[in-house]
Design an enzyme around this catalytic site. Structure first.
Site, short mmCIF file in Angstrom:
data_model
loop_
_atom_site.label_atom_id
_atom_site.label_comp_id
_atom_site.label_asym_id
_atom_site.label_seq_id
_atom_site.Cartn_x
_atom_site.Cartn_y
_atom_site.Cartn_z
N PHE A 148 44.79 35.01 40.69
CA PHE A 148 43.81 34.59 39.69
C PHE A 148 43.76 33.06 39.65
CE2 PHE A 148 43.78 38.51 36.62
CZ PHE A 148 43.15 39.25 37.61
N HIS A 194 47.05 40.82 51.60
CA HIS A 194 47.19 40.85 50.15
C HIS A 194 46.83 42.25 49.65
CE1 HIS A 194 47.49 39.28 46.13
NE2 HIS A 194 46.21 39.51 45.86
N HIS A 210 51.37 46.35 43.02
CA HIS A 210 51.20 44.89 43.02
C HIS A 210 52.26 44.27 42.11
CE1 HIS A 210 49.67 40.99 43.21
NE2 HIS A 210 48.41 41.17 42.84
N CYS A 266 49.35 35.56 41.40
CA CYS A 266 49.85 36.45 42.46
C CYS A 266 50.11 35.73 43.78
CB CYS A 266 48.87 37.60 42.66
SG CYS A 266 48.51 38.48 41.13
N LYS A 321 51.36 46.94 49.38
CA LYS A 321 51.02 47.38 48.02
C LYS A 321 50.57 48.84 47.97
CE LYS A 321 49.69 42.76 46.38
NZ LYS A 321 49.77 42.01 47.65
N GLU A 343 38.78 40.17 51.56
CA GLU A 343 39.88 39.75 52.43
C GLU A 343 39.67 40.28 53.83
OE1 GLU A 343 44.76 39.76 52.83
OE2 GLU A 343 43.79 41.15 51.42
#
Length: 489
Positions: free
Chosen positions: A476, A380, A416, A240, A411, A391
């Site tokens: 990831f 994010h 996402h 991502c 998002k 975050e």
């Protein structure tokens, strides 16, 4: 000793050490250290370390002439600007329509229509309805290509059109100095899935295009073929964080003088059975099927996972003087950014946010930007229980003393987009700079304990005179990335 000497040489070469030294800063591969270096870096210290015959010596360093401009860039620095944008999203396929929908708080999350998903506990996504390639892609190619590649081709060409690259302008470009760097987190999943089904019958049933069309690089490759652009052309795949890595690396090619123009961004198309099934198996997706538009809710206590999206985003990056020469509209400037790794876990964020904090701090220092200058962050913010809070805590650690700071998550409305997320969010960030409005965080009805709602944008758009904006993406594998944009001055 050898390692120390080597680092001393690198440090010395990063600034102009007299007339015989190179005048262009060459950033290391892990970040864009030269992208926004301020003139103060030439005057903070009068010495640098050089290595001669294995011994370090002190050398007085002075710029050849004092820089009198207030620009954050040395006069020798090649600057990178955004001159075009293209998107494919569930909220619009034009940058202005897309951003207007974001400003109005419209949700692009709905029930999945592309396949029968009754067997899955998750049946919602940010799916692009009635996707069309008419006028953008050769009809002969459409049936063969995976949708992630079609997204690349359409979003990339839309960015060119948005940037004023007409057929006449295209003829004048030095195509050897134009490149494409658009990545994908997952690649051609539908092509791969179809190949497995064919193989279950016989290898003879498999498509000869299977291998190339599964590859994450093939979107960039085919766009380069279509345009005849012969400059740097490849893809990066960091889950991502893919788009941010591609955008920063594309900017780096321009900084180093290897290109004058780069199409950059990301694309993914995973709203198919194997994509939804795989993330369901990870227990990562929201199951709020009865109320799709409420499912993606970053920083809200009621969040139960992220919502899958699909699409692509593309930025046309250009060297400043090249853009000015052709009379291009300049939307924003790329100041720099950074990449780091949590080095902690395959999918879980570092419990103390160490990698994210390091990424942000490096992005600031390497771009010559102070914490106080950053007053907008497109986070994010995926709507996962652990990720959102970690975050947020990292942002407080880095920017908590800035009362002007506003944070939102795109998002919350489009879901996402995996490898495409950073590029689409970069478009949103540039649009915020252009319009002076930042979009709301929808569905933030009951914030996490300890979350300062004054820092987060509320349920409606807010006016903001952006000084410097940051767009974050994490993936990831512990991949962290942050890009800094500003109005062009």
């Amino acid at each position: 000793m050898a390692a120390s000497s080597s680092s001393s040489v690198a440090a010395c070469m990063s600034i102009a050490c007299g007339k015989d030294q190179p005048t262009m800063n060459i950033p290391p591969s892990s970040s864009l250290s030269g992208l926004g270096a301020r003139k103060r870096r030439l005057s903070v210290s009068s010495k640098c370390r050089a290595v001669c015959s294995g011994q370090a010596m002190a050398i007085a360093v002075k710029p050849e002439k004092e820089v009198t401009t207030k620009s954050r860039f040395p006069t020798t620095q090649r600057r990178v600007v955004v001159t075009g944008m293209g998107v494919e999203t569930s909220l619009g396929r034009d940058p202005d329509i897309f951003y207007n929908n974001l400003l109005e708080g419209v949700s692009g999350i709905s029930e999945i229509e592309g396949f029968d998903c009754a067997q899955f506990p998750t049946r919602i996504a940010g799916e692009i309805k009635n996707f069309s390639t008419d006028g953008w892609v050769d009809p002969k190619q459409v049936k063969r290509l995976d949708k992630f590649m079609l997204f690349v081709l359409t979003a990339g060409k839309k960015a060119l059109a948005n940037g004023g690259i007409t057929e006449e302008v295209m003829k004048e470009l030095d195509k050897a100095r134009c490149g494409v760097l658009i990545g994908s987190g997952m690649g051609g999943m539908q092509v791969f899935n179809d190949a497995i089904k064919a193989l279950s019958v016989s290898y003879k049933k498999m498509s000869p295009f299977c291998v190339p069309f599964v590859s994450t690089n093939m979107g960039s490759a085919l766009l380069g073929v279509d345009l005849g652009w012969m400059g740097p052309n490849y893809s990066i795949s960091t889950a991502c964080a893919t788009s941010n890595h591609c955008i920063l690396s594309a900017a780096n090619h321009i900084i180093r003088g290897e290109a004058d123009m780069m199409l950059s961004g990301g694309s993914d198309a995973c709203i198919i059975p194997i994509g939804i099934g795989g993330f369901v198996a990870c227990r990562a997706l929201s199951q709020r099927n009865s109320d799709p538009t409420k499912a993606s809710r970053p920083w809200d206590k009621g969040r139960d996972g992220f919502v899958m999206g699909e699409g692509a985003g593309a930025l046309l990056l250009e060297e400043l003087e090249h853009a000015k020469k052709r009379g291009a509209k300049i939307y924003a400037e790329v100041l720099g950014g950074s990449f780091t790794c949590d080095a902690y876990h395959m999918t879980e964020p570092h419990p103390e946010g160490a990698g994210v904090i390091l990424c942000i701090e490096r992005a600031l220092s390497q771009s010559g930007v102070s914490r106080e200058e950053v007053n907008y962050i497109n986070a994010h913010g995926t709507s996962t229980p652990a990720g959102d809070l970690k975050e947020y805590q990292a942002l407080v650690r880095c920017f908590g003393q800035n009362p002007e700071l506003k944070v939102n998550s795109t998002k919350s409305m489009i879901g996402h987009l995996l490898g495409a997320a950073g590029a689409v969010e970069a478009v949103a960030t540039v649009q915020a700079i252009q319009t002076g409005w930042v979009h709301p965080n929808i569905n933030l009805e009951n914030p996490d304990e300890g979350v300062d709602t004054n820092m987060l944008v509320g349920p409606r758009k807010e006016r903001l005179d952006i000084k410097v904006a940051m767009s974050n993406s994490f993936g990831f594998g512990g991949h962290n990335s942050a890009i800094l944009f500003s109005p062009y001055n």
